[in-house]
Design a protein around this motif. Sequence first.
Motif, mmCIF file in Angstrom:
data_model
loop_
_atom_site.group_PDB
_atom_site.id
_atom_site.type_symbol
_atom_site.label_atom_id
_atom_site.label_comp_id
_atom_site.label_asym_id
_atom_site.label_seq_id
_atom_site.Cartn_x
_atom_site.Cartn_y
_atom_site.Cartn_z
ATOM 1 N N UNK A 73 0.850 -1.178 0.000
ATOM 2 C CA UNK A 73 0.000 0.000 0.000
ATOM 3 C C UNK A 73 0.891 1.235 0.000
ATOM 4 N N UNK A 74 0.275 2.392 -0.205
ATOM 5 C CA UNK A 74 1.003 3.662 -0.195
ATOM 6 C C UNK A 74 0.190 4.695 0.563
ATOM 7 N N UNK A 75 0.879 5.685 1.116
ATOM 8 C CA UNK A 75 0.201 6.849 1.671
ATOM 9 C C UNK A 75 -0.120 7.791 0.513
ATOM 10 N N UNK A 76 -0.851 8.857 0.811
ATOM 11 C CA UNK A 76 -1.161 9.853 -0.216
ATOM 12 C C UNK A 76 0.126 10.450 -0.787
ATOM 13 N N UNK A 127 1.816 7.649 -3.184
ATOM 14 C CA UNK A 127 1.070 6.962 -4.247
ATOM 15 C C UNK A 127 1.538 7.312 -5.653
ATOM 16 N N UNK A 128 1.765 8.583 -5.954
ATOM 17 C CA UNK A 128 2.163 8.944 -7.310
ATOM 18 C C UNK A 128 3.551 8.400 -7.646
ATOM 19 N N UNK A 129 4.461 8.435 -6.693
ATOM 20 C CA UNK A 129 5.794 7.867 -6.943
ATOM 21 C C UNK A 129 5.708 6.354 -7.144
ATOM 22 N N UNK A 130 4.832 5.701 -6.379
ATOM 23 C CA UNK A 130 4.615 4.262 -6.573
ATOM 24 C C UNK A 130 4.124 3.996 -7.988
ATOM 25 N N UNK A 131 3.192 4.809 -8.461
ATOM 26 C CA UNK A 131 2.679 4.652 -9.829
ATOM 27 C C UNK A 131 3.798 4.831 -10.841
ATOM 28 N N UNK A 188 4.318 1.146 -12.107
ATOM 29 C CA UNK A 188 3.185 0.955 -13.013
ATOM 30 C C UNK A 188 3.305 1.735 -14.314
ATOM 31 N N UNK A 189 4.446 2.331 -14.593
ATOM 32 C CA UNK A 189 4.628 3.095 -15.831
ATOM 33 C C UNK A 189 4.321 2.207 -17.037
ATOM 34 N N UNK A 190 3.564 2.767 -17.957
ATOM 35 C CA UNK A 190 3.212 2.045 -19.180
ATOM 36 C C UNK A 190 2.023 1.120 -19.050
ATOM 37 N N UNK A 246 -0.903 9.077 -18.298
ATOM 38 C CA UNK A 246 -0.651 10.420 -18.799
ATOM 39 C C UNK A 246 0.138 10.348 -20.091
ATOM 40 N N UNK A 247 0.368 11.483 -20.715
ATOM 41 C CA UNK A 247 1.130 11.553 -21.966
ATOM 42 C C UNK A 247 2.550 11.017 -21.784
ATOM 43 N N UNK A 248 3.049 11.058 -20.542
ATOM 44 C CA UNK A 248 4.400 10.569 -20.255
ATOM 45 C C UNK A 248 4.442 9.066 -19.982
ATOM 46 N N UNK A 249 3.277 8.395 -20.079
ATOM 47 C CA UNK A 249 3.233 6.962 -19.861
ATOM 48 C C UNK A 249 3.126 6.559 -18.401
ATOM 49 N N UNK A 250 2.953 7.526 -17.516
ATOM 50 C CA UNK A 250 2.838 7.267 -16.082
ATOM 51 C C UNK A 250 1.369 7.393 -15.677
#
Length: 113
Positions: A36-39, A42-46, A50-52, A102-106
């Motif tokens: 799990x992640x905190x708020x 979470x974005x860094x985990x993604x 999870x990129x791509x 997103x456009x950056x693949x993230x």
Amino acid sequence: MSRVYKILGLDEWREALRTGRFAGSAVDLQDGYIHLSTADQAQETASRHYAGRAALVTLELEADDLGEALRWEPSRGGALFPHLYGVLDVGLVRAVRQAPLGADGVPHVDLGA
């Protein structure tokens, strides 16, 4: 209240809804707990894990609802991450949000804030 988040594939979430429980993604099963992640994490985990990947969702959970199965443990970098040692009852999920690429693949993690 302290919220924690789980990023997973939409197919995994649909299966969890069908069975009423989520035992974890492949990496969770391998490691022996649900990552799990905190708020703030979470974005860094993604970005890192999870990129791509398309068709993702983010589950929002209340940390207190997870009881003693939730442990805060240091990552390789030393930051404390929430880990769920057990199966997640889908009834504990407070919100489910899409995490589109997103456009950056993230994937963009929407925490509803």
